[in-house]
Write a protein that holds these residues in place. Sequence first.
Motif, short mmCIF file in Angstrom:
data_model
loop_
_atom_site.label_atom_id
_atom_site.label_comp_id
_atom_site.label_asym_id
_atom_site.label_seq_id
_atom_site.Cartn_x
_atom_site.Cartn_y
_atom_site.Cartn_z
N PRO A 277 61.58 11.79 43.02
CA PRO A 277 60.86 12.81 42.24
C PRO A 277 61.13 12.62 40.75
O PRO A 277 62.21 12.17 40.37
CB PRO A 277 61.45 14.12 42.74
N SER B 141 60.33 14.34 36.65
CA SER B 141 59.75 15.41 35.84
C SER B 141 59.72 14.93 34.41
O SER B 141 60.27 13.89 34.08
CB SER B 141 60.56 16.69 35.95
N PRO C 233 54.80 19.53 33.33
CA PRO C 233 54.60 20.11 34.63
C PRO C 233 54.43 19.14 35.78
O PRO C 233 54.70 19.51 36.92
CB PRO C 233 53.28 20.82 34.45
N VAL C 234 53.93 17.96 35.52
CA VAL C 234 53.47 17.19 36.67
C VAL C 234 54.63 16.84 37.58
O VAL C 234 55.66 16.38 37.15
CB VAL C 234 52.72 15.91 36.24
N SER C 235 54.42 17.10 38.86
CA SER C 235 55.52 16.90 39.80
C SER C 235 55.69 15.41 40.09
O SER C 235 56.73 14.98 40.53
CB SER C 235 55.24 17.66 41.09
N GLU C 236 54.68 14.65 39.84
CA GLU C 236 54.83 13.21 39.92
C GLU C 236 54.21 12.61 38.67
O GLU C 236 53.21 13.07 38.17
CB GLU C 236 54.14 12.65 41.15
N SER D 297 49.61 24.06 42.36
CA SER D 297 51.05 23.94 42.14
C SER D 297 51.37 23.05 40.95
O SER D 297 52.51 22.97 40.52
CB SER D 297 51.72 23.37 43.39
N LEU D 298 50.36 22.40 40.41
CA LEU D 298 50.63 21.45 39.33
C LEU D 298 50.63 22.09 37.95
O LEU D 298 50.94 21.44 36.97
CB LEU D 298 49.63 20.30 39.37
N HIS E 100 52.60 24.29 36.68
CA HIS E 100 53.95 24.08 36.16
C HIS E 100 54.77 23.47 37.28
O HIS E 100 54.43 23.60 38.45
CB HIS E 100 54.59 25.39 35.68
N HIS E 101 55.82 22.77 36.92
CA HIS E 101 56.63 22.23 38.01
C HIS E 101 57.88 23.08 38.20
O HIS E 101 58.32 23.80 37.32
CB HIS E 101 56.91 20.74 37.84
N LYS E 102 58.40 22.98 39.38
CA LYS E 102 59.55 23.80 39.75
C LYS E 102 60.80 23.29 39.07
O LYS E 102 60.97 22.10 38.85
CB LYS E 102 59.75 23.74 41.27
N GLN F 186 57.07 24.26 29.42
CA GLN F 186 56.35 23.15 30.06
C GLN F 186 54.96 23.09 29.46
O GLN F 186 54.25 24.10 29.43
CB GLN F 186 56.28 23.37 31.57
#
Lengths: 208, 208
Positions: free
Chosen positions: A2, A4, B8-11, B26-27, B29-31, B66
């Motif tokens: 993963p 970020s 934000p992008v998770s990938e 879900s994209l 913002h990223h967690k 973000q």
Amino acid sequence: MPVSIQNPVSERKWGFDPPPSGTKSSLRHHKMKYCSFCAQTVSRKTLDGDTHQRWVCDGCGHIHYQNPLIVVGCVPEKDGKILLCKRAIEPRYGYWTVPAGFMELGESQAQGAARETLEEACAEVQIGHMFASVDVVDAGQVHLFFTAKLLGDFAPGDESLEVEMFSEDEIPWDDIAFHSGRYALKKYFEDEGENNGVHIHELRRAKS
Amino acid sequence: MPVSIQNPVSERKWGFDPPPSGTKSSLRHHKMKYCSFCAQTVSRKTLDGDTHQRWVCDGCGHIHYQNPLIVVGCVPEKDGKILLCKRAIEPRYGYWTVPAGFMELGESQAQGAARETLEEACAEVQIGHMFASVDVVDAGQVHLFFTAKLLGDFAPGDESLEVEMFSEDEIPWDDIAFHSGRYALKKYFEDEGENNGVHIHELRRAKS
């Protein structure tokens, strides 16, 4: 693995002017100590197949990228005059600027420029074409400026002391807040309402 | 209060096409779970005077912004043909693209576009004017495209299977990797070498 992406600026200031020559280049990336996913420590590493150093988690291997940010702004025009805001916040408290600010997730550049104008000048605008792009390299920012039509009334928002309309010969050139905004205003008037493409400018600290 | 900015992008995928309608957003913002400065937990909060929810550290109060990322690309031209790269990586392995990638800290947009061309096509270019800007809203990305002159030879870089020159009627339109690149190529040929300003386009997932 993963990944970020993080941005570098150690303080969230748009319109950042290049620091004086000789200043340490600490803004190219910002420091981080811990992985935001697993709370383990991170280290600076250049990974196989990559060309840049990144923050990489010592535990889970997560790569925390840091990349430039976008600032979007516009020049709201009506009856040959343009709208400027006198800043009520630092940096450059008391100086004049075009409405502009960091682009947010979930919006287009045009929406961002319009939102900033609503926030700073309580003014609705119709965004036109992009006419200036300034690379503020040492701040890790790209400032994109659009033409705009002012659609109605205006008033100071929370971040502005005053909002006023100026003709070209009334612009307070010595009291414009930021290099990028001054460049954009100069090009805006040179264009005389035409779309001559995007004027590109680079701001970089002088080497010392 | 110190602040930092995260993307934000998770990938880390540029050229991201909008997800199918109905997909969870879900994209935007990223967690994140932990503060990258003090390793305490973070929570989503809207702070006083702010208009958006942010990740805020429960311990030190650091705000982890973000914001959208910049992808820079170019269309290298020589003798009426343009250079495309066949992707050797996912997403869109085996599809054709203009040279493009995430802008890095410490470089201008033009330098970023030239660097990506060197990496993907082992080709030196002279960057011209910006001619297309695509808001890839759901991916939190802005794709900026420039004209360019190809200055010498070319060859596949590590991320490319092949690199080839195409005239307009040879472009493999059905095998172009990304919506943004296809839009840019269409506008590039419509301009016929003129600087007609920046063509602005917005990619957003269809509402369902």
